[in-house]
Structure formats: C-alpha cells, structure tokens
Design a protein around this motif. Structure first.
Motif, mmCIF file in Angstrom:
data_model
loop_
_atom_site.group_PDB
_atom_site.id
_atom_site.type_symbol
_atom_site.label_atom_id
_atom_site.label_comp_id
_atom_site.label_asym_id
_atom_site.label_seq_id
_atom_site.Cartn_x
_atom_site.Cartn_y
_atom_site.Cartn_z
ATOM 1 N N PRO A 171 38.032 69.466 36.146
ATOM 2 C CA PRO A 171 38.991 70.208 36.960
ATOM 3 C C PRO A 171 39.231 69.361 38.208
ATOM 4 O O PRO A 171 38.310 69.121 38.960
ATOM 5 N N ARG A 208 31.387 51.203 40.215
ATOM 6 C CA ARG A 208 31.853 52.589 40.255
ATOM 7 C C ARG A 208 33.321 52.696 40.654
ATOM 8 O O ARG A 208 34.021 53.590 40.217
ATOM 9 N N VAL A 253 23.835 72.781 44.200
ATOM 10 C CA VAL A 253 24.525 71.639 44.819
ATOM 11 C C VAL A 253 23.959 71.273 46.180
ATOM 12 O O VAL A 253 23.857 70.092 46.510
ATOM 13 N N HIS A 306 24.943 63.523 33.297
ATOM 14 C CA HIS A 306 26.232 63.814 32.675
ATOM 15 C C HIS A 306 27.254 64.156 33.749
ATOM 16 O O HIS A 306 28.409 64.386 33.460
ATOM 17 N N GLN A 351 20.791 69.577 45.528
ATOM 18 C CA GLN A 351 21.113 68.300 44.896
ATOM 19 C C GLN A 351 21.458 67.256 45.956
ATOM 20 O O GLN A 351 20.999 66.117 45.902
ATOM 21 N N ALA A 352 22.252 67.682 46.941
ATOM 22 C CA ALA A 352 22.622 66.760 48.010
ATOM 23 C C ALA A 352 21.380 66.281 48.754
ATOM 24 O O ALA A 352 21.264 65.102 49.090
ATOM 25 N N LEU A 384 29.667 63.354 36.433
ATOM 26 C CA LEU A 384 30.433 62.206 36.900
ATOM 27 C C LEU A 384 30.481 62.148 38.423
ATOM 28 O O LEU A 384 30.545 61.078 39.009
ATOM 29 N N GLY A 385 30.427 63.320 39.057
ATOM 30 C CA GLY A 385 30.460 63.359 40.511
ATOM 31 C C GLY A 385 29.238 62.675 41.115
ATOM 32 O O GLY A 385 29.351 61.878 42.044
ATOM 33 N N VAL A 386 28.075 62.968 40.559
ATOM 34 C CA VAL A 386 26.837 62.373 41.075
ATOM 35 C C VAL A 386 26.883 60.857 40.919
ATOM 36 O O VAL A 386 26.536 60.107 41.833
ATOM 37 N N PHE A 434 35.975 54.690 38.079
ATOM 38 C CA PHE A 434 36.726 55.885 38.426
ATOM 39 C C PHE A 434 38.169 55.581 38.817
ATOM 40 O O PHE A 434 39.047 56.404 38.653
ATOM 41 N N TYR A 470 39.454 67.832 41.469
ATOM 42 C CA TYR A 470 38.985 68.340 42.733
ATOM 43 C C TYR A 470 40.032 68.041 43.802
ATOM 44 O O TYR A 470 40.268 66.911 44.137
ATOM 45 N N ALA A 511 29.530 58.944 40.730
ATOM 46 C CA ALA A 511 30.509 58.371 41.653
ATOM 47 C C ALA A 511 29.916 58.235 43.041
ATOM 48 O O ALA A 511 30.286 57.360 43.811
ATOM 49 N N GLU A 512 28.969 59.139 43.367
ATOM 50 C CA GLU A 512 28.409 59.098 44.695
ATOM 51 C C GLU A 512 27.321 58.080 44.897
ATOM 52 O O GLU A 512 27.253 57.448 45.940
#
Lengths: 364, 343
Positions: B257, B237, B185, B211, B188-189, B213-215, B241, B259, B217-218
């Motif tokens: 899960p 986006r 992570v 795949h 990744q950032a 979803l967090g990435v 979401f 967050y 959304a960002e």
C-alpha cells in the motif's frame, strides 16, 4: 479508481447513518492473584472509556500497540465478551446486556475475520461445510440449496466452487484467508470485524486479500472495523482511523488527516516509527523513538496515559486527563485527546525524552 | 576480501513427498561494518540459507562454499563450527521468548554464553559484562534487571536481551533472522536503533533477514531479493527501491500500500509462490510474471549486470537497457492487472 464506494460516507452523519455506537465503553479483566486471602482487587483496564461510532458503509481502522485494547473493543462490540460498563448500540438497538440467546439472531449481522487462517479453520472439516456453518446455525438453507449458496459465496471471494470438498490443509495461506472471508460474508452481514486479516500473509498475497475486501465492501455496502498493526494497510483501507493507547482513544480522524497532520504526540511517534520502503525518504525524515515500554494496564498512569513517555508532557498532563476534542482548528471530524497537541511541521525528534540515550545515562 | 562470501549454495531436503529444493545457487558477500538485507516471502529460502551456513540444518543435502574469513564453514566439523557460532557469528531469531530459556535468569544466560567460550573469566567479571551489555542495548536499570526471568521482560526488552547475548562475545558477524517481526512498530524502531548503534560502535557486519521491505529500506546497505530459493536481484538499497530491474522486485514494491500515495487499487502479484518440490522449469517466477517470454519457460537466467552499477545484478532475460525496459514496463504494467487469479 481512487474513490472507493465507502468514501461517500465521510460526511458527518445523522443517527441514521450510524451502525454501531459505543458510549463510554469499559472492559476490565480481573487478575487472578493466588494469595492466601484471595485478594482480587487488580484489574486489567483493557478498554477504559471509549466513545465512538461506526457509520454505515465506512471502514473504521483501529491501530495501536499490542495490548492497547483494540481487539477487546471489537470483541465487546460483537458482544463476544461481556461489557463492564458503558453501552453498545448496534443498528439502533442497545445490545449491551443481551443474553447469548438474545444475541443469536443478531449474529447474522456481524461477523469476524480472524488473523490466523491456520488456526481459525477446523482442519478436519471440509471447506464447504465450514462455509456452510453460518447457514446451518441460522437454519437458513438446507441440502442442495445450501450447497448452491456456499458455492456462490466461494466464487465471490475467488475460490473455485469445485473445491467444495477439500480440506483447509489443501489451500495456501492466502486462499485460507479467502475461506475465512467467505464464511464471514455468507449471511451478508452488515458489519464485519477484520482482526488483523492480512498480518499473517506475504506481501504479494496481502494485496490480493485487501483488494478483495475493498471490492466486497463496495458490492455489498459492508461496514468494516479494521484492526491491524500495519499502519500503511490501515491507511489504505480506512475512511477514519482511531489510534488507541492503553485502553483509550488518543486520536480519531479521517485517515488522510491523521496521516498528514497527526495531532497527538503518540500518533506522531507511531507513524514516524513505520519503516518507509523508500531509502531516499527514510534517511531524511525525523524519527521519534519512544523510550521504554507501554505501562501496565493494571495500574495505568494518572492524567494522560501517555505522559510518562510523551516528549511534550508537562505537569498538567500528569494530573488532568485530556478529553477528546478537535484542536488547533481541526474539523469536528478530527478529535484528539491532548493538552498540547502537535502543530503541523513541529519536530518532536529532537526532544530529550524520545531517543534511547547512549549507554549508562538511562535510569527510569 | 569480504568477511563472509557465500557462493553457489544449494540446500535440499529429502522428504516423503519428494526433494524440497530450498536454496538453489545462492551467492552473496558481506563486508565488515555493512548490513546485507535478504528479503523474500515465506519459503523463499532466506532463513534456510543462513541456518545452513551455521550448520543448523539437519538432514539437508548441501553443496557450495561459505568462506568466513577465508575458511569454508560448510567443510568444518561440528566441533569447529561450535567455536564459530556465538564467538564469531552471533544469531538472533524472530521469537525472543522461545530463544530465551524460561527457567533461567536473563543474566545467567548471558553469563553462561560468555563463560562457555572464555573459561578464564570469573563469574563476577562475566556478570559485570552482562550488566554492561544490557545497558548497551538500552535495558533500564540493568544491574537489577540482570536478575530477572525472561517472562518479566516485555517483548522488546527480550529481543534486546537476545541482541545483548548475541553481542556478548563481540562477534564479527550478526545474523538477524526476522528480528523485529513479532514486535510493535515503536519497539521495532528501538530495536533497529540498537542494532545500528552497535554496528557503528563495533563494526559488526549484519545479515538481516526479513520479509518487511520497509525495514530493509531503512537499515540495509545492500539487498538480496530471493524467490523460490534463488536470487532474483542484488543491488544496493537505493537501486533496489529506486530502479528495480527484476519483475519480482517490481511486483513486491507495487503490491505495498503506497505510503503517502493515493488510495488506488493495490496491484498484487497474481497467483501463488511455487511448490519447492515441483518447481516450474526455467525462471521460477515465470508463471506469475507479467513480462513472461518463451525463453523464461525454458532457461533459468543467470545474474546479469544491469544498469551502470556493476554491483546491481538481476536474474532476468529482460532487456538490460533501462530505456527499453521502461518502455516495456509501461506497456505491460500500464494496463490494469487482472483481478487476483486463483487457480
């Protein structure tokens, strides 16, 4: 259903509540150098002095970047590899230097679920015989009785018992992971080490397996060591979480505490790097982006191992190694190894050492 | 006009077991300077579609149109496509170690990329450019690291080197296929930040396939949600979401899960994705859909406009009226979903 059965074990436990105790555990791997004089001094300090305990019925999450030693730590606990120094106590018994033969009866009590459901199942064997292995190895049940027990455990993990004679290739990824869970569960162990159990699965399937693991834990009072790089999954399943960095525990705390008030600058950076699946939240949070890569575990930095990348590092950090202790009025359950822990609400993202500077100005 | 406009793309592969229908009627558009996120689970056709556009799927039956700057990529000869790949469209893939040649120095590989397309550039000039590119993506001491072999780079550095290579010819479009999936992570950032900065600087359009979803959304401006080769939902986006319409999008978000939420039980989507050889009739998602109606089994819904924003479309027969939809949602999702059903 916000309360899982495991949460009741969050209170500080006496020794009776402790299933696994690890004391100053070290694991070094020699680095093969092919020089003329066979110099063999270099060692990878994979796990370098970890002390922690795993309580009965709880889930201990282990998080950290690749190479931080989380899997090696779990392997040492299961005694899948020898320990260089320190002690591992399982269920009140010192297992640090047991021989493989002496370990065998104890293997019933500790099982592992692996990451890759494609690689951890023999493609040429039938599912029934894979799950029946633990029974065969420990000479527990034979013939029809074994089959009955295997089918029982298959049903438990949500597989159809009539698929007893199928091969792993006939199952999807999620179902294969269920086979892995069934095999681990077959002998009703006390401890299950889950090494990235859902990392290879798609989101919708991931949730099915996590629910299964949580249900089984409640039903059989299992203890989990849960290793994952997905921090939101770890938060969801864990009672307590240990953040590891370069072979050491940087911070250990009850899950909610850690995610609400992370004290170690590394925990802060790690948590802030997780992408949030909510665009409204993600645009106004302060992301801490660390510079550079994790240093080599062959020659880890002196003092605090995180100091070369730490936005709060000072001189003291380079010389004096911080001990794990509760800081800034945290409970005894929440321990951090840092000289300058992060206050609640403190913003690290503006510090000069964290963001990748624009082109040309970086010379580390 | 959009930079890349894909319409009604179909891709199928004949196999001994039957025809795998990997992509069925995909349409999307990417604007200069914007990022389009394509999300979906394994086998949803997200990678196949972009690979097909770039002419990288052999033996596939393809139909449809992919207009890049007004010219149809699918109608191009392999030779013409070669001049588009790299020069106009850069690509990065999931695993940087297998994308870089282990035998050649990183710098050499970037220089080759440059000189292959611009024969007039001298070796020294190209090398200068390679150093400059490595600096741009945040490789420390680029003038020295340019002579390193790929194995001397860490995972994050390799992926950044891949980005440098993909950007070396100033492409107008960058296709990033799971660029950060193999990375930690924190790394990744870093990589996402590099991509964002390059986009700001050069106005590159990006197609981000993932795949995670967090990435999405960002970094994505617009999002296409794919399932079994078809588009389920398209929106910006915030709507994807904040106000998802399609039950599949909703199911994906619910199975995360939460967050920052409570430790409640997860709500997975029951069942498994369908086989692409034997697709269910009607909407491919109907066997797993909590709202399923008779019509869903018979007829594949087209993309309807939902909500106020005309750019928000969803392939679902469910009511487009948000209030009615919300009422339905509480009715169906309000009751606890059954434990994961396994066939």
């Amino acid at each position: 259903m916000t309360e899982t059965g495991a949460s009741s074990h969050r209170v500080a436990g006496t020794d009776k509540d402790v299933l696994v105790k690890v004391e100053n555990l070290q694991k070094y791997f020699p680095v093969q150098t092919t020089s003329l004089f066979r110099r063999n001094h270099d060692q990878v300090h994979a796990v370098d002095g970890v002390t922690l305990e795993v309580r009965r019925g709880e889930t201990l999450g282990l998080v950290g970047e690749t190479g931080c030693g989380k899997s090696t730590l779990a392997r040492c606990i299961a005694r899948l590899c020898d320990v260089s120094a320190g002690r591992v106590i399982f269920d009140g018994r010192d297992i640090t230097s047991l021989t493989p033969r002496q370990m065998r009866p104890l293997r019933r009590e500790m099982q592992i679920i692996f990451q890759d459901p494609y690689g951890s199942l023999n493609p040429r064997r039938r599912v029934g015989s894979i799950i029946g292995d633990p029974f065969a190895l420990h000479g527990i049940a034979d013939g029809a009785e074994r089959k009955r027990k295997v089918q029982e455990v298959m049903e438990l993990v949500g597989l159809k018992p009539e698929h007893f004679n199928r091969f792993p290739a006939e199952f999807s990824g999620g179902q294969r992971q269920r086979i892995g869970v069934a095999r681990a569960l077959a002998l009703r162990p006390k401890l299950i080490i889950c090494d990235e159990p859902v990392s290879a699965l798609d989101v919708s399937i991931q949730a099915q397996i996590i629910n299964l693991l949580v249900d089984l834990q409640r039903e059989f009072n299992l203890t989990y060591i849960f290793i994952a790089h997905d921090l939101s999954v770890v938060r969801h399943v864990s009672d307590r979480v240990a953040v590891m960095y370069l072979g050491k525990v940087a911070e250990l705390a009850p899950a909610e505490d850690l995610y609400q008030v992370p004290r170690h600058p590394y925990s802060n950076a790690l948590l802030s790097a997780v992408p949030v699946p909510d665009p409204k939240k993600s645009s106004d949070r302060h992301q801490i982006i660390l510079i550079g890569d994790v240093p080599s575990p062959i020659d880890p930095p002196a003092g605090c191992r995180f100091h070369p990348r730490c936005p709060k590092a000072q001189e003291r950090c380079a010389t004096e190694e911080p001990a794990l202790a509760s800081v800034l009025g945290d409970s005894a359950e929440h321990v951090t190894a840092c000289h300058f822990p992060v206050e609640k609400g403190e913003d690290l993202s503006n510090t000069s050492r964290v963001s990748v500077p624009p082109s040309g100005s970086q010379t580390t | 006009m959009a930079l890349l406009e894909v319409s009604d793309l179909h891709v199928s592969f004949p196999t001994p077991d039957g025809v795998v229908r990997a992509v069925r009627g995909l349409s999307f558009a990417v604007e200069t300077g914007k990022t389009l996120g394509i999300v979906g689970e394994s086998g949803s056709g997200k990678s196949v579609s972009t690979q097909t556009i770039m002419g990288l799927t052999r033996g596939a039956r393809v139909s449809g149109q992919a207009l890049f700057e007004g010219i149809d990529l699918l109608a191009m000869s392999p030779k013409e496509l070669r001049s588009v790949r790299g020069a106009k469209v850069g690509m990065i893939f999931q695993d940087p170690l297998s994308s870089l040649h282990p035998y050649y120095r990183v710098g050499w590989q970037i220089i080759e990329m440059i000189r292959n397309n611009h024969h007039e550039i001298s070796k020294a000039k190209a090398r200068e450019r390679a150093v400059e590119l490595l600096r741009l993506v945040g490789i420390p001491q680029p003038d020295r690291r340019v002579d390193d072999f790929p194995h001397q780079f860490s995972g994050g550095m390799r992926q950044r080197a891949m980005i440098a290579m993909a950007m070396s010819l100033n492409p107008k479009l960058l296709i990033a296929d799971e660029p950060t999936t193999a990375l930690d992570v924190t790394v990744q950032a870093q990589v996402l930040q590099v991509m964002r900065r390059l986009q700001e600087e050069f106005g590159t359009a990006i197609i981000l396939i993932t795949h995670d979803l967090g990435v999405v959304a960002e970094v994505a401006d617009d999002v296409v949600v794919m399932y079994a080769g078809s588009t389920m939902e398209k929106a910006d986006r915030y709507e994807t979401f904040g106000a998802p319409h399609h039950p599949y999008t909703e199911g994906l978000l619910q199975s995360l899960p939460a967050y920052g939420g409570e430790r409640e039980r997860l709500r997975p989507i029951p069942g498994q994705p369908p086989s692409l050889i034997n697709l269910p009739g009607g909407c491919p998602f109907h066997p797993r859909c909590p709202y399923v109606m008779d019509r869903c089994r018979a007829e594949m819904p087209p993309l309807f406009e939902v909500g106020g924003n005309p750019a928000h479309t969803s392939a679902c027969w469910l009511s487009r009226d948000q209030v009615e939809r919300a009422a339905l949602r509480t009715k169906v999702v309000g009751q606890p979903l059954a434990a994961p059903a396994v066939p």
